[in-house]
Write a protein that holds these residues in place. Structure first.
Motif, PDB file in Angstrom:
ATOM      1  N   GLU A   2       0.859  -1.180   0.000  1.00 39.38           N
ATOM      2  CA  GLU A   2       0.000   0.000   0.000  1.00 39.38           C
ATOM      3  C   GLU A   2       0.898   1.232   0.000  1.00 39.38           C
ATOM      4  O   GLU A   2       1.710   1.432   0.908  1.00 39.38           O
ATOM      5  CB  GLU A   2      -0.878  -0.007   1.254  1.00 39.38           C
ATOM      6  CG  GLU A   2      -1.685   1.246   1.466  1.00 39.38           C
ATOM      7  CD  GLU A   2      -2.732   1.460   0.386  1.00 39.38           C
ATOM      8  OE1 GLU A   2      -2.820   2.595  -0.136  1.00 39.38           O
ATOM      9  OE2 GLU A   2      -3.451   0.501   0.065  1.00 39.38           O
ATOM     10  N   LYS A   6       3.739   6.105   2.340  1.00 35.03           N
ATOM     11  CA  LYS A   6       5.114   5.655   2.176  1.00 35.03           C
ATOM     12  C   LYS A   6       6.011   6.814   1.720  1.00 35.03           C
ATOM     13  O   LYS A   6       5.592   7.674   0.941  1.00 35.03           O
ATOM     14  CB  LYS A   6       5.193   4.518   1.151  1.00 35.03           C
ATOM     15  CG  LYS A   6       4.434   3.260   1.551  1.00 35.03           C
ATOM     16  CD  LYS A   6       5.051   2.586   2.751  1.00 35.03           C
ATOM     17  CE  LYS A   6       4.463   1.192   2.996  1.00 35.03           C
ATOM     18  NZ  LYS A   6       3.030   1.208   3.302  1.00 35.03           N
ATOM     19  N   LYS A  28      -1.533   8.380  -5.060  1.00 33.06           N
ATOM     20  CA  LYS A  28      -1.902   7.272  -4.183  1.00 33.06           C
ATOM     21  C   LYS A  28      -1.554   7.540  -2.725  1.00 33.06           C
ATOM     22  O   LYS A  28      -1.689   6.667  -1.872  1.00 33.06           O
ATOM     23  CB  LYS A  28      -1.236   5.983  -4.665  1.00 33.06           C
ATOM     24  CG  LYS A  28      -1.786   5.498  -6.011  1.00 33.06           C
ATOM     25  CD  LYS A  28      -1.045   4.266  -6.509  1.00 33.06           C
ATOM     26  CE  LYS A  28      -1.600   3.802  -7.856  1.00 33.06           C
ATOM     27  NZ  LYS A  28      -2.974   3.261  -7.745  1.00 33.06           N
ATOM     28  N   GLU A 208       2.317  -2.534  -6.109  1.00 32.77           N
ATOM     29  CA  GLU A 208       1.120  -2.696  -5.276  1.00 32.77           C
ATOM     30  C   GLU A 208       0.689  -4.148  -5.148  1.00 32.77           C
ATOM     31  O   GLU A 208       0.061  -4.527  -4.153  1.00 32.77           O
ATOM     32  CB  GLU A 208      -0.025  -1.864  -5.859  1.00 32.77           C
ATOM     33  CG  GLU A 208       0.196  -0.368  -5.757  1.00 32.77           C
ATOM     34  CD  GLU A 208      -0.971   0.426  -6.300  1.00 32.77           C
ATOM     35  OE1 GLU A 208      -1.383   1.384  -5.613  1.00 32.77           O
ATOM     36  OE2 GLU A 208      -1.477   0.099  -7.391  1.00 32.77           O
ATOM     37  N   ASN A 209       1.032  -4.966  -6.147  1.00 31.95           N
ATOM     38  CA  ASN A 209       0.601  -6.362  -6.137  1.00 31.95           C
ATOM     39  C   ASN A 209       1.733  -7.328  -5.796  1.00 31.95           C
ATOM     40  O   ASN A 209       1.618  -8.537  -6.033  1.00 31.95           O
ATOM     41  CB  ASN A 209      -0.019  -6.718  -7.487  1.00 31.95           C
ATOM     42  CG  ASN A 209      -1.370  -6.074  -7.679  1.00 31.95           C
ATOM     43  OD1 ASN A 209      -2.368  -6.518  -7.132  1.00 31.95           O
ATOM     44  ND2 ASN A 209      -1.424  -5.001  -8.453  1.00 31.95           N
TER      45      ASN A 209
END
Length: 240
Positions: A2, A6, A28, A208-209
């Protein structure tokens, strides 16, 4: 991973793929610090709300200067995106060895030096990532760009070995392999080029994945061909 909240250090983030990644990561919720060499572009990024640091990563002094500026700040994601090409085609003219040295340092030595310095603090974070941007040319080289291709192939090998050393559930070591993307570096290329926005989107999707690799666009095809026949892949790409 996520990305919201960050802290990201993104080298080569004032133009091309890097700039698009910076914008998409910021959207994001990430806090993105970019580096670059062009002061006008860096100032434009600052006006848009980014922290932008002038850094020439083609020498150890430039890398060390960036590390000095970074100081003891926390870091969650290191994106080694900065890179440069170099003319090195004996069919055209005698190559410049100094220019080759700059390319080798910027594309290969600088990421290693940054990783070596910043890995301890990345390991302290609950979740962290290193993203090394190589190229489809790391899989099979193009005849006209032997030095550039060699740096990307070297960084690919380094990334794979680094992942085996330090990668894990909460620590991603990702390689991003773009195809020909419409950037300043490829301005003289006549090939079909991927928009940098789409390239950045696919790389961020891999982050993200929790993917080990982002094989972007036509690199998926190249990797498949190489898995079937490395000789065919090399033959095709050497003429590319």
């Amino acid at each position: 991973m996520e990305l919201a909240g960050k802290v990201v250090l993104l080298t080569g983030g004032s133009a091309g793929i890097g700039r698009e990644m910076a914008w998409q990561m910021k959207a994001k919720g990430a806090v993105v610090v970019v580096t670059g060499r062009n002061e006008e572009r860096l100032e434009a990024m600052r006006k848009d709300g980014f922290v932008a640091v002038a850094a020439d990563l083609s020498s150890a002094a430039g890398v060390d200067a960036l590390l000095d500026v970074w100081g003891d700040r926390e870091l969650d994601v290191l994106v080694n995106n900065a890179g440069q090409g170099v003319d090195h085609d004996f069919r055209e003219s005698k190559p410049d060895p100094d220019a080759a040295d700059d390319c080798i340092y910027a594309n290969f030595n600088a990421p290693i030096r940054l990783i070596t310095a910043l890995l301890p603090r990345l390991h302290k974070r609950p979740q962290a990532a290193i993203v090394n941007v190589t190229s489809g040319l790391a899989i099979a080289p193009r005849a006209g760009s032997p030095v550039y291709c060699a740096t990307k192939a070297g960084l690919r090998s380094y990334t794979q070995a680094l992942r085996a050393q330090v990668g894990g559930v909460n620590f991603q070591v990702i390689e991003a392999l773009p195809p020909v993307v419409d950037t300043q570096m490829t301005a003289d290329r006549k090939n079909k080029k991927m928009p940098p926005q789409e390239c950045a989107r696919q790389i961020i999707d891999a982050i993200e994945n929790n993917k080990d690799e982002a094989n972007v666009g036509m690199v998926k095809v190249l990797k498949h061909v190489h898995s079937v026949s490395p000789a065919i892949a090399r033959k095709v790409m050497l003429r590319f």
